[in-house]
Design a protein around this motif. Structure first.
Motif, PDB file in Angstrom:
ATOM      1  N   GLN A   1       0.809  -1.213   0.000  1.00 56.24           N
ATOM      2  CA  GLN A   1       0.000   0.000   0.000  1.00 56.24           C
ATOM      3  C   GLN A   1       0.847   1.269   0.000  1.00 56.24           C
ATOM      4  O   GLN A   1       0.432   2.285  -0.526  1.00 56.24           O
ATOM      5  CB  GLN A   1      -0.924   0.012   1.220  1.00 56.24           C
ATOM      6  N   LYS A   2       2.014   1.198   0.610  1.00 55.14           N
ATOM      7  CA  LYS A   2       2.876   2.387   0.692  1.00 55.14           C
ATOM      8  C   LYS A   2       4.276   2.013   0.222  1.00 55.14           C
ATOM      9  O   LYS A   2       4.857   1.040   0.682  1.00 55.14           O
ATOM     10  CB  LYS A   2       2.941   2.913   2.123  1.00 55.14           C
ATOM     11  N   LEU A   3       4.803   2.835  -0.712  1.00 56.13           N
ATOM     12  CA  LEU A   3       6.127   2.594  -1.261  1.00 56.13           C
ATOM     13  C   LEU A   3       6.906   3.893  -1.284  1.00 56.13           C
ATOM     14  O   LEU A   3       6.447   4.897  -1.834  1.00 56.13           O
ATOM     15  CB  LEU A   3       6.006   2.039  -2.689  1.00 56.13           C
ATOM     16  N   SER A   4       8.082   3.879  -0.666  1.00 54.73           N
ATOM     17  CA  SER A   4       9.006   5.009  -0.733  1.00 54.73           C
ATOM     18  C   SER A   4      10.293   4.508  -1.373  1.00 54.73           C
ATOM     19  O   SER A   4      10.892   3.548  -0.895  1.00 54.73           O
ATOM     20  CB  SER A   4       9.317   5.564   0.654  1.00 54.73           C
ATOM     21  N   LEU A   5      10.677   5.146  -2.451  1.00 54.53           N
ATOM     22  CA  LEU A   5      11.949   4.874  -3.106  1.00 54.53           C
ATOM     23  C   LEU A   5      12.636   6.231  -3.219  1.00 54.53           C
ATOM     24  O   LEU A   5      12.501   6.920  -4.214  1.00 54.53           O
ATOM     25  CB  LEU A   5      11.728   4.257  -4.490  1.00 54.53           C
ATOM     26  N   VAL A   6      13.328   6.623  -2.176  1.00 58.87           N
ATOM     27  CA  VAL A   6      13.898   7.964  -2.088  1.00 58.87           C
ATOM     28  C   VAL A   6      15.377   7.921  -2.466  1.00 58.87           C
ATOM     29  O   VAL A   6      16.128   7.098  -1.952  1.00 58.87           O
ATOM     30  CB  VAL A   6      13.701   8.551  -0.672  1.00 58.87           C
ATOM     31  N   ASN A   7      15.747   8.825  -3.375  1.00 59.27           N
ATOM     32  CA  ASN A   7      17.124   8.903  -3.878  1.00 59.27           C
ATOM     33  C   ASN A   7      17.581   7.592  -4.503  1.00 59.27           C
ATOM     34  O   ASN A   7      18.688   7.119  -4.261  1.00 59.27           O
ATOM     35  CB  ASN A   7      18.089   9.353  -2.775  1.00 59.27           C
ATOM     36  N   CYS A   8      16.695   7.003  -5.281  1.00 64.80           N
ATOM     37  CA  CYS A   8      17.013   5.792  -6.036  1.00 64.80           C
ATOM     38  C   CYS A   8      17.050   6.155  -7.521  1.00 64.80           C
ATOM     39  O   CYS A   8      16.671   7.246  -7.908  1.00 64.80           O
ATOM     40  CB  CYS A   8      15.964   4.713  -5.773  1.00 64.80           C
ATOM     41  N   ASP A   9      17.494   5.235  -8.357  1.00 63.81           N
ATOM     42  CA  ASP A   9      17.635   5.499  -9.785  1.00 63.81           C
ATOM     43  C   ASP A   9      16.411   4.980 -10.549  1.00 63.81           C
ATOM     44  O   ASP A   9      16.510   4.097 -11.386  1.00 63.81           O
ATOM     45  CB  ASP A   9      18.920   4.849 -10.306  1.00 63.81           C
ATOM     46  N   ILE A  10      15.241   5.538 -10.236  1.00 65.89           N
ATOM     47  CA  ILE A  10      13.974   5.094 -10.810  1.00 65.89           C
ATOM     48  C   ILE A  10      13.443   6.153 -11.770  1.00 65.89           C
ATOM     49  O   ILE A  10      13.272   7.309 -11.396  1.00 65.89           O
ATOM     50  CB  ILE A  10      12.922   4.875  -9.691  1.00 65.89           C
ATOM     51  N   THR A  11      13.165   5.739 -13.005  1.00 62.61           N
ATOM     52  CA  THR A  11      12.516   6.644 -13.960  1.00 62.61           C
ATOM     53  C   THR A  11      11.013   6.388 -13.997  1.00 62.61           C
ATOM     54  O   THR A  11      10.261   7.219 -14.463  1.00 62.61           O
ATOM     55  CB  THR A  11      13.064   6.465 -15.386  1.00 62.61           C
ATOM     56  N   GLY A  12      10.600   5.210 -13.531  1.00 59.77           N
ATOM     57  CA  GLY A  12       9.182   4.855 -13.515  1.00 59.77           C
ATOM     58  C   GLY A  12       8.713   4.182 -14.788  1.00 59.77           C
ATOM     59  O   GLY A  12       7.591   3.689 -14.847  1.00 59.77           O
TER      60      GLY A  12
END
Length: 173
Positions: A70-81
């Motif tokens: 339900q909750k996802l945090s990907l902070v300062n990662c190399d994600i473009t989506g």
């Protein structure tokens, strides 16, 4: 059961209980931790995953198949989506410091229950925001952008156009 994993060495203790893990936090995880997380991406009980300053990229993200997340945090990662996985229960997403693209933003919005998105230093353009369909998403109630390099006129124009389509959507810049 909740775990805060700082390194791969602490991961070994958590493995025994992974079937019951509901919340997992990884701070400054090394590459082995993230590869392992991608390998065990089928944590059926996981509802909250917080990853900060770790080498998570789009390829690893594709392996995430958490059916209850339900909750996802990907902070300062190399994600473009761009390769956003289908996470059917996902509601809140924090992608602060990730280079989310216009295409990635649109892919994230395919999560049917998403209602709150946070972006910081994203590569989403005002045009990408407008073309994404965010204003028409049935559950999205809050979009938060910070430190995006947009001219003020673009922000005002985007906000005015979104408000015409969806007055309930809360926007913060």
């Amino acid at each position: 059961m909740n775990y805060d994993i700082v390194s791969a060495s602490k991961l070994a203790n958590a493995v025994k209980h992974f079937g019951d893990v509901e919340s997992l936090s990884i701070n400054h995880g090394d590459e082995r931790t993230i590869i392992f997380l991608a390998e065990i991406g089928r944590l059926n009980s996981l509802t909250k995953l917080l990853i900060f300053d770790a080498p998570v990229n789009d390829k690893i993200l594709q392996g995430f198949t958490f059916p209850k997340l339900q909750k996802l945090s990907l902070v300062n990662c190399d994600i473009t989506g761009v390769h956003w996985p289908l996470l059917p229960e996902l509601q809140e997403v924090d992608l602060g410091g990730c280079p989310i693209s216009d295409e990635g933003f649109k892919a994230i919005l395919k999560s049917p229950k998403i209602n709150y998105l946070i972006f910081e230093n994203a590569s989403i353009t005002p045009n990408g925001l407008l073309m994404s369909g965010a204003a028409l998403h049935p559950n999205l109630i809050r979009l938060q952008f910070s430190n995006c390099a947009w001219p003020r006129v673009s922000i005002e124009e985007a906000e005015a156009r979104i408000r015409k389509l969806n007055s309930r959507l809360q926007l913060s810049w």
